[in-house]
Design an enzyme around this catalytic site. Structure first.
Site, PDB file in Angstrom:
ATOM      1  N   ASP A  92       1.293  -1.255  -0.076  1.00  0.00           N
ATOM      2  CA  ASP A  92      -0.191   0.046   0.219  1.00  0.00           C
ATOM      3  C   ASP A  92       0.758   1.190  -0.151  1.00  0.00           C
ATOM      4  OD1 ASP A  92       0.635  -0.306   2.497  1.00  0.00           O
ATOM      5  OD2 ASP A  92      -1.132   0.345   3.680  1.00  0.00           O
ATOM      6  N   HIS A  93       2.343   0.884   0.084  1.00  0.00           N
ATOM      7  CA  HIS A  93       3.044   2.560   0.091  1.00  0.00           C
ATOM      8  C   HIS A  93       3.941   2.222  -0.875  1.00  0.00           C
ATOM      9  CE1 HIS A  93       2.091   3.680   3.927  1.00  0.00           C
ATOM     10  NE2 HIS A  93       2.209   2.503   4.457  1.00  0.00           N
TER      11      HIS A  93
END
Length: 301
Positions: free
Chosen positions: A64-65
């Site tokens: 998610d990064h």
């Protein structure tokens, strides 16, 4: 200095929320911080000229990064980018991106440079004439860094009216901006303070996501103008925060208070919560100057 939140929610993207990604604009420079899935769509939605992005900072290798990174790198190729692109992130990020490019036979037509990070101590990773970027070592389930962006002090601004009143020739203006006194033809010394305005105080921005509550970062971020600190959970889920190595809103506010920061921005909310105002309410029991990040929101720092 302007911050645009492209995404600030944890874990998985939804139709109305996006994982972590943000743009920091400092003195005509655009820095991309993290690059979750859907980042380039958010860049377009927010009308950000992403061809100006030359430096990307990735905090850690949870999807998610950084799952949006290969898409952005590939789009730059399709847009015939020629400017070098620098990517700063944990060791392994070069291998991940190069593997995808190699298997797709889709090498970039621009210089792609990786700056892999391994140190557990704060270190300067980027510097130019106007900005310094250093790491903020965080504690998460994998090797993780936050990033501290600091403006450098500008030169003094010339007080043209004062210079003209003293009949100082223009050829001396640069020396005045550089802080020098001026000697007139009659021998009088005009002190620099009478010929200049002090520059604006340099600003600083600290990005801290993801991390368990960690007071070790306090000396690094002490006194920053704005701190973005993850608040994945509310204090009622303190045990879950500790287990997953995340922070609560109360813990983020405690870090802000102990670090003497001027402003706290919360983000990286778990999608289990329907009302993010609860994060602000909890944090303000500890620290008053709290703002909530949300997708598409901009802050003039």
């Amino acid at each position: 200095m302007k911050l645009t939140i492209l995404g600030c929610y944890a874990a998985t993207p939804r139709t109305f929320t996006n994982p972590t990604s943000q743009i920091l604009e400092i003195k005509n420079r655009l820095f991309l911080i993290d690059c979750g899935e859907g980042t380039q769509v958010q860049l377009r939605k927010n009308k950000i000229k992403f061809s100006k992005i030359n430096h990307i900072f990735i905090s850690h290798l949870h999807g998610d990064h950084f799952f949006g990174l290969i898409g952005l790198v590939s789009t730059f190729t399709l847009l015939n980018r020629t400017t070098d692109l620098h990517i700063y992130g944990p060791k392994g990020i070069k291998e991940i991106i190069k593997l995808q490019l190699r298997l797709a036979n889709s090498w970039t037509n621009y210089g792609l440079f990786f700056h892999e990070l391994e140190s557990n101590e704060s270190e300067i990773v980027y510097e130019d004439q106007k900005v310094t970027v250093k790491t903020i070592p965080l504690k998460h389930r994998v090797y993780t860094n936050g990033f501290l962006f600091q403006e450098k002090i500008d030169k003094k601004k010339l007080n043209i009216e004062a210079a003209q009143n003293y009949e100082i020739e223009e050829c001396y203006y640069q020396n005045i901006k550089n802080g020098k006194d001026i000697v007139l033809d009659d021998g009088r010394i005009i002190e620099n303070e009478k010929l200049t305005f002090d520059p604006a105080a340099p600003k600083s921005y600290a990005f801290c996501s993801d991390t368990v509550y960690n007071e070790d970062i306090i000396p690094v971020i002490d006194g920053v103008d704005v701190l973005y600190h993850e608040a994945t959970f509310l204090q009622s889920e303190e045990a879950l925060a500790a287990k997953t190595m995340h922070s609560t809103a109360k813990e983020a506010a405690t870090i802000a208070l102990k670090s003497n920061v001027k402003q706290l921005i919360l983000g990286h909310y778990s999608t289990r919560y329907e009302n993010i105002e609860l994060f602000k309410e909890e944090a303000q029991t500890i620290f008053s100057e709290v703002l909530l990040a949300d997708d598409g929101q901009s802050f003039d720092l």
